[in-house]
Design a protein around this motif. Structure first.
Motif, PDB file in Angstrom:
ATOM      1  N   SER A 117       0.817  -1.214   0.000  1.00 16.78           N
ATOM      2  CA  SER A 117       0.000   0.000   0.000  1.00 16.78           C
ATOM      3  C   SER A 117       0.848   1.261   0.000  1.00 16.78           C
ATOM      4  N   SER A 143       8.388  12.479   2.607  1.00 14.94           N
ATOM      5  CA  SER A 143       8.059  11.321   1.771  1.00 14.94           C
ATOM      6  C   SER A 143       9.287  10.812   1.038  1.00 14.94           C
ATOM      7  N   SER A 159       3.608   1.568  -2.053  1.00 16.17           N
ATOM      8  CA  SER A 159       4.413   1.575  -3.276  1.00 16.17           C
ATOM      9  C   SER A 159       4.180   2.835  -4.103  1.00 16.17           C
ATOM     10  N   GLY A 160       3.019   3.455  -3.949  1.00 14.51           N
ATOM     11  CA  GLY A 160       2.730   4.702  -4.668  1.00 14.51           C
ATOM     12  C   GLY A 160       2.624   5.847  -3.685  1.00 14.51           C
ATOM     13  N   GLU A 161       1.444   6.422  -3.590  1.00 12.11           N
ATOM     14  CA  GLU A 161       1.216   7.482  -2.612  1.00 12.11           C
ATOM     15  C   GLU A 161       1.137   6.870  -1.217  1.00 12.11           C
ATOM     16  N   ARG A 180      10.826   7.071   1.302  1.00 13.29           N
ATOM     17  CA  ARG A 180      11.097   6.184   0.157  1.00 13.29           C
ATOM     18  C   ARG A 180      12.509   5.615   0.229  1.00 13.29           C
ATOM     19  N   SER A 188      -0.458   6.287   1.945  1.00  8.80           N
ATOM     20  CA  SER A 188      -1.757   6.439   2.589  1.00  8.80           C
ATOM     21  C   SER A 188      -1.591   6.586   4.089  1.00  8.80           C
TER      22      SER A 188
END
Length: 296
Positions: A37, A127, A39-41, A131, A43
């Motif tokens: 969950s 963020s 891997s992109g934005e 990452r 949450s």
């Protein structure tokens, strides 16, 4: 708060190294579960779940440190936890400002909206750090932890005296923090007490398969205190946030912050009163003494 993966088939007679392998593997799986969950934005739920899971993994690494070379892994997990915490804090502040704006007049709503956007602007840097931390986690920490799991060695029993001694030490730290908070009930001492209660809770959860009845009884009195301290901490963080606004923000933002400040102070006072009553109950009912007896 999300629950850890249950560990089946352990008893008080299980070898400590076998229990450590199984519990650490379970805690590792709990950390890896939210990865997809993220891997992109990022949450809000995914970050929160993974942060709680890293705390539980760190607690297990600390408890089982004596069974193998786990210090380096624990330090690396803390780096991930810290990066998750930075993003989580902004998520919480942004969400709170959004909720607070709905209760304000249109005049002050605009100021709170600007404050919210100011917090969101910090997400890019935090963020990016997260990452990088996730990359180190998957490429370095996970393989190292899996390697260390195969090296664990300790023939002591999982439910033996060494384990109870560790839990008594955790309880003693909680007791000391309670005494300091009673002498000076400010944001700093409340935060330290909150951290110790969380560490004690996570350590207790590690031994639930072997000491279920004892652990369940301990958690029954500990969790309400921890949750109350969490609400108090949230209020303190909001007061600090609104305090920074006075020096950094625009006139409209400062006006909105002043309007909100009194409400937060009242909420903080209510939470502090609830904690005071709960600690008084612990003292009058001699809960610490009772918990100590249960861990003999």
């Amino acid at each position: 708060m999300s629950q850890p993966t249950p560990i089946r088939g352990l008893s008080t007679e299980s070898r400590l190294d076998e229990a450590a392998r199984r519990i650490l593997a379970g805690r590792l799986a709990d950390v890896r579960h939210p990865e997809a969950s993220l891997s992109g934005e990022f949450s809000m739920k995914g970050v929160h779940d993974m942060r709680v899971a890293t705390r539980r993994l760190r607690a297990a690494l600390q408890v089982f440190r004596q069974t193998g070379r786990l210090d380096k892994v624990e330090r690396q997990v803390k780096q991930l936890q810290d990066a998750l915490g930075e993003v989580r804090d902004i998520h919480v502040q942004r969400d709170w400002l959004t909720q607070a704006a709905r209760k304000q007049t249109p005049k002050h709503r605009a100021g709170l909206k600007a404050l919210q956007q100011r917090r969101e602007a910090l997400l890019d840097n935090t963020s990016a750090r997260l990452r990088r931390a996730l990359k180190r986690w998957s490429e370095r920490t996970v393989p190292l932890l899996l390697l260390r799991l195969g090296e664990l060695k300790d023939a002591h029993s999982y439910g033996g005296g060494r384990i109870r001694r560790h839990l008594r030490q955790r309880l003693k730290r909680v007791e000391k923090r309670m005494a300091r908070y009673a002498q000076a009930p400010d944001a700093a001492t409340a935060h330290e007490l909150r951290k110790e209660t969380k560490k004690f809770r996570y350590a207790l959860e590690i031994f639930q398969p072997a000491l279920r009845r004892t652990v369940d009884a301990l958690l029954e009195v500990l969790v309400p205190l921890q949750e109350g301290l969490g609400e108090l901490h949230d209020a303190d963080v909001r007061l600090e946030l609104l305090g920074h606004v006075a020096a950094e923000a625009t006139p409209a933002e400062r006006a909105a912050a002043r309007e909100l400040l009194e409400t937060v102070r009242e909420e903080r006072a209510q939470h502090a009163a609830e904690i005071a009553r709960e600690l008084q109950r612990w003292q009058s009912e001699q809960i610490i003494r009772g918990l100590r007896r249960m861990l003999r």
